[in-house]
Design a protein around this motif. Structure first.
Motif: not given
Length: 280
Positions: A96-114
Motif C-alpha cells: 500500500v502507498t499513500i500520497e496527499n490529494d493535491a500531490n496526487s492531482a499533480a502527479l496525474a498531470e506530470l505523468y499523463y496530463g498537461r
C-alpha cells in the motif's frame, strides 16, 4: 500492472483500477464515520478486484511516506497520527502507498496530463480551500515538515490566507452568494456585487502567483478544481499576473497559466502514479 486505487474525500471515497495506463471500474461510497467502517468498506471493494498487484491511495492531510503516517488534520479526522499504511497493508495483504490529494492531482498531470513534457511546474487545486503542489525536476517538493507546496497557507493581507480570501467557496460566503458557481455565473451576467467578489479572487490569485513565479520561475502554473474549467476563469488571472510582473520590473519572466487536464479522476490517477514510483 493493475493497481486498486482509492481517493479518500470528506464526503465520498472513490475507487478504481489502474490498468494499462487507464483508470477503470470507477465507483464510490459515502465516507464512513469511523476507521473500522472505512476499513470494512475498502476491504469489500478489494474483494471485487483480486488480481491487482497493490493499492494506491490519495488522502487529505500531510502524508509522511517514510513512516506511513498521515499528519495534520482533515475532513476525515480518524485517519491521522497512527501507522495507517501498516494497518492497510495487513488489511489488503498487498503493498500500500499513500500520497496527499493535491500531490496526487499533480502527479496525474506530470505523468499523463498537461505537464507530462515539463519538469518544473506549480499546481493550484482550487475547491473549498486552495491546495497546491510544486514539482522540481519532475519530483514533488514536500519540504522538511511536509508543508512543501501548501500555497493555500500563504498570508495575503497580514491576517488572512490565500485559501480564506481566494477560495470561490469562501468568497461566495463573504459576498452572500450560495456557491462559487453562483458567484461567477452572476458576475458574468453583470451583477455588481458578484463582479467585486470575482475580481477579489482573480487579483488575490494573481498576486500569489506573482510571488510563486519570482521564487520558482516555473515552466507553467496549472490550475485544477471544478472552477478552473470555466472558460472565463483563467484569462483575468493571466492578465493580472502579467501586469504585476511588468509593473515590478520582472516583465521578462513569462509565466503561462493553464488548467489541469484531469478533474474528478485526477487523484485516482495520481495514486496509481505514486504507487508505481514508490513500490518496492
Amino acid at each position: 500492472m493493475k493497481i486498486l486505487c482509492f481517493d479518500m474525500g470528506g464526503t465520498a471515497v472513490k475507487y478504481g483500477v489502474w490498468d494499462d495506463d487507464k483508470i477503470t471500474n470507477i465507483g464510490s461510497f459515502k465516507t464512513p464515520t469511523t476507521w473500522d467502517e472505512m476499513k470494512q468498506q475498502m476491504r469489500q471493494v478489494a474483494t471485487k478486484f483480486t488480481d491487482v498487484e497493490g493499492v494506491g491511495i490519495s488522502s487529505p492531510g500531510s502524508v509522511d511516506s517514510k513512516l506511513g503516517v498521515i499528519r495534520g488534520i482533515s475532513a476525515i479526522p480518524y485517519i491521522h497520527n497512527f501507522e495507517i499504511v501498516k494497518e492497510l497493508t495487513e488489511l489488503f495483504n498487498k503493498q500500500v502507498t499513500i500520497e496527499n490529494d493535491a500531490n496526487s492531482a499533480a502527479l496525474a498531470e506530470l505523468y499523463y496530463g498537461r505537464a507530462k513534457d515539463l519538469n518544473n511546474v506549480v499546481f493550484y487545486i482550487i475547491g473549498s480551500g486552495i491546495g497546491g503542489a510544486v514539482s522540481i525536476n519532475k519530483q514533488l517538493v514536500k519540504g522538511a515538515n511536509l508543508f512543501g507546496g501548501e500555497i493555500g497557507y500563504m498570508l495575503m493581507d497580514g491576517k488572512k490566507t490565500l485559501s480564506q480570501i481566494a477560495s470561490p467557496v469562501e468568497t461566495a460566503k463573504r459576498y452572500h452568494f450560495e456557491s462559487g458557481k453562483e458567484l461567477f455565473d452572476l458576475a458574468a451576467k453583470g451583477n455588481e456585487q458578484a463582479k467585486v467578489g470575482a475580481e477579489e479572487v482573480y487579483d488575490t490569485l494573481a498576486r500569489s502567483m506573482y510571488n510563486v513565479a519570482l521564487m520558482l520561475d516555473p515552466e507553467l502554473i496549472l490550475v485544477g478544481g471544478g472552477i478552473s474549467q470555466r472558460d472565463d476563469f483563467l484569462a483575468p488571472i493571466q492578465v493580472k499576473l502579467d501586469h504585476y510582473l511588468k509593473a515590478n520590473g520582472a516583465g521578462d519572466l513569462k509565466i503561462k497559466i493553464d488548467r489541469c487536464e484531469f478533474l474528478q479522476n485526477a487523484n485516482l490517477i495520481g495514486a496509481a502514479v505514486n504507487y508505481q514510483n514508490t513500490k518496492d
